[in-house]
Design an enzyme around this catalytic site. Structure first.
Site, short mmCIF file in Angstrom:
data_model
loop_
_atom_site.label_atom_id
_atom_site.label_comp_id
_atom_site.label_asym_id
_atom_site.label_seq_id
_atom_site.Cartn_x
_atom_site.Cartn_y
_atom_site.Cartn_z
N ARG A 162 -5.48 66.60 -34.77
CA ARG A 162 -6.94 66.46 -34.95
C ARG A 162 -7.40 66.96 -36.33
NH1 ARG A 162 -5.93 64.27 -30.77
NH2 ARG A 162 -7.22 64.21 -28.89
N SER A 234 -13.25 65.42 -25.58
CA SER A 234 -12.81 66.82 -25.55
C SER A 234 -13.72 67.63 -26.45
CB SER A 234 -11.39 66.95 -26.10
OG SER A 234 -10.51 66.18 -25.35
N GLU A 330 -13.63 71.08 -31.08
CA GLU A 330 -13.13 69.95 -31.84
C GLU A 330 -14.34 69.23 -32.44
OE1 GLU A 330 -10.48 65.96 -30.92
OE2 GLU A 330 -11.75 66.74 -29.36
N1 EPU Z 1 -5.95 70.25 -16.97
C1 EPU Z 1 -6.41 71.14 -16.01
N2 EPU Z 1 -7.75 71.17 -15.75
C2 EPU Z 1 -8.64 70.36 -16.38
C3 EPU Z 1 -8.17 69.47 -17.37
C4 EPU Z 1 -6.81 69.43 -17.64
O1 EPU Z 1 -5.63 71.89 -15.40
O2 EPU Z 1 -9.82 70.45 -16.08
C5 EPU Z 1 -4.50 70.15 -17.21
C6 EPU Z 1 -3.98 68.82 -16.67
O3 EPU Z 1 -3.62 68.92 -15.34
C7 EPU Z 1 -2.77 68.56 -17.54
C8 EPU Z 1 -3.16 69.18 -18.86
O4 EPU Z 1 -4.24 70.08 -18.60
O5 EPU Z 1 -1.64 69.22 -17.04
C9 EPU Z 1 -3.54 68.16 -19.92
O6 EPU Z 1 -4.63 67.40 -19.47
P1 EPU Z 1 -4.90 65.89 -20.02
O7 EPU Z 1 -3.67 65.08 -19.94
O8 EPU Z 1 -6.14 65.39 -19.36
O9 EPU Z 1 -5.13 66.08 -21.56
P2 EPU Z 1 -5.91 67.16 -22.43
O10 EPU Z 1 -4.92 68.01 -23.12
O11 EPU Z 1 -6.92 67.83 -21.60
C10 EPU Z 1 -5.81 65.67 -24.59
C11 EPU Z 1 -6.75 65.18 -25.65
C12 EPU Z 1 -7.57 64.01 -25.13
C13 EPU Z 1 -6.62 62.89 -24.73
C14 EPU Z 1 -5.66 63.44 -23.66
C15 EPU Z 1 -4.59 62.44 -23.30
C16 EPU Z 1 -7.31 67.06 -27.07
C17 EPU Z 1 -8.36 68.02 -27.48
N3 EPU Z 1 -7.64 66.23 -26.09
O12 EPU Z 1 -6.61 66.19 -23.53
O13 EPU Z 1 -8.37 63.54 -26.22
O14 EPU Z 1 -7.31 61.76 -24.21
O15 EPU Z 1 -4.97 64.62 -24.17
O16 EPU Z 1 -3.69 62.30 -24.36
O17 EPU Z 1 -6.22 67.06 -27.63
C18 EPU Z 1 -10.52 63.76 -27.26
O18 EPU Z 1 -9.94 64.24 -28.23
O19 EPU Z 1 -11.77 63.62 -27.24
C19 EPU Z 1 -9.74 63.39 -26.07
C20 EPU Z 1 -10.33 62.95 -24.95
#
Ligand code: EPU
Length: 336
Positions: A162, A234, A330
């Site tokens: 990012r 995010s 972010e």
């Molecule tokens: N999780 C939780 N609780 C929650 C949300 C997530 O326990 O409320 C856990 C999930 O179970 C999973 C892990 O956290 O084990 C990761 O969750 P997820 O795959 O939804 O991805 P993220 O890390 O929360 C990132 C990006 C997203 C992108 C997704 C998929 C960042 C800041 N965010 O989210 O990007 O869509 O991975 O690749 O890196 C954005 O930047 O606006 C965005 C949506």
């Protein structure tokens, strides 16, 4: 070219914050942008906006909000394996993804439905489901406020999670006009993030169209539609912590999800930290932590930028208290 005074930015920030810009200028071509920079019609301060999917306005903007309407998609080179494209900063990101998927060009499909425009994809190094824009970007075309035009190589952009050089204060005044991508003409997919591969089992075969559909379905199930509930995806970045910090937390929470970055650092999902801190689904006034994905803050209706910031501060302080980890927005805040 469009030029307006006291312009409502409601349609230019996906949080749906009701603010105005003292002046709004939208240009359609490089020639118009060059004329704008050279002429007396443009002077600082300015804010270049894209789709407004990563912005939080804390007040009205007193300067000029600039917006690109450069919407060209040009094939600049091609061989048997790859295709090179030069894409205007004002092209809607997901329109670009759809355009590539339709032509069987591989690479951007995992980035389906990310809100925003092509210019911001390079600034922010957008990423999802195991792919980042930097994996595909070859060069970035820019112009600065003195009219100097410069092409940044991939290395010049200093891409990281990012992050790019365009986020540095030293890049203030640099406008991204086009982003160049190299896509593959040969079948290749990135399917090993989360539930992507599993979801594809319902399809007779893996195709670009199927991957796009699956990604869109996963996103829609977790992320709120900004047209219905204001948000900027995010709100926080996932923190990268030293291995020792990670191991100490893991002893207490063995099921904590994590992504090793290198030998000494581990990325922990901020969504998980926020949920464990008890914030998932909770509101402070008209601002709330989204109930399906704790990394997303939402405007339940009528929230100001300061309402969202108050919630962000409360969430950050809980996470700091419980885990000793600082999480950072972010989203870019704009004040004045
Ligand atoms: N999780 C939780 N609780 C929650 C949300 C997530 O326990 O409320 C856990 C999930 O179970 C999973 C892990 O956290 O084990 C990761 O969750 P997820 O795959 O939804 O991805 P993220 O890390 O929360 C990132 C990006 C997203 C992108 C997704 C998929 C960042 C800041 N965010 O989210 O990007 O869509 O991975 O690749 O890196 C954005 O930047 O606006 C965005 C949506």
């Amino acid at each position: 070219m469009i030029e307006k005074k006291d312009f409502s930015l409601l349609n230019y920030n996906t949080f749906g914050i009701d603010v105005t810009a003292a002046r709004f200028v939208e240009y359609d071509s490089m020639d118009e942008l060059r004329e704008l920079i050279a002429g007396t019609r443009f002077s600082e301060p300015f804010l270049h906006i894209g789709g407004g999917s990563n912005l939080l306005f804390l007040s009205n903007y007193e300067g000029t909000a600039l917006h690109s309407n450069i919407k060209t998609i040009e094939v600049t080179d091609e061989d048997t394996g790859s295709i090179w494209l030069k894409v205007g900063s004002g092209v809607v990101w997901d329109d670009f993804v759809a355009y590539c998927v339709k032509r069987d060009w591989y690479g951007v499909e995992n980035l389906s439905l990310i809100p925003g425009e092509v210019g911001a994809s390079a600034v922010q190094n957008i990423g999802a489901y195991g792919v980042e824009a930097k994996d595909l970007i070859t060069e970035v075309y820019t112009i600065d406020m003195k009219g100097g035009e410069h092409i940044y190589s991939h290395a010049d952009c200093r891409f990281a999670y990012r992050y790019s050089i365009f986020k540095e204060p030293s890049s203030r005044g640099v406008i991204v006009t086009h982003v160049c991508f190299r896509l593959s003409k040969q079948e290749s997919y990135t399917l090993d993030y989360g539930t992507v591969r599993e979801a594809l089992e319902n399809y007779p075969e893996v195709t670009l169209g199927a991957v796009r559909e699956v990604i869109i379905r996963i996103r829609n199930s977790k992320l709120p539609d900004p047209a219905v509930l204001g948000n900027a995806g995010s709100f926080f970045m996932n923190p990268v912590v030293p291995k020792a910090t990670f191991e100490a937390i893991r002893r207490e929470y063995p099921s904590m999800p994590f992504y090793p970055m290198d030998e000494d650092s581990i990325k922990i999902p901020a969504g998980w930290l926020i949920e464990q801190s008890g914030w998932k689904g909770r509101s402070v006034g008209p601002a709330a932590v989204y109930d399906k994905q704790a990394l997303v803050l939402v405007n339940k209706g009528g929230a100001t930028g300061r309402d969202i910031m108050a919630l962000s501060d409360a969430v950050r302080s809980s996470v700091r208290k419980k885990f000793g980890i600082d999480i950072h927005p972010e989203v870019k805040t704009i004040n004045g």
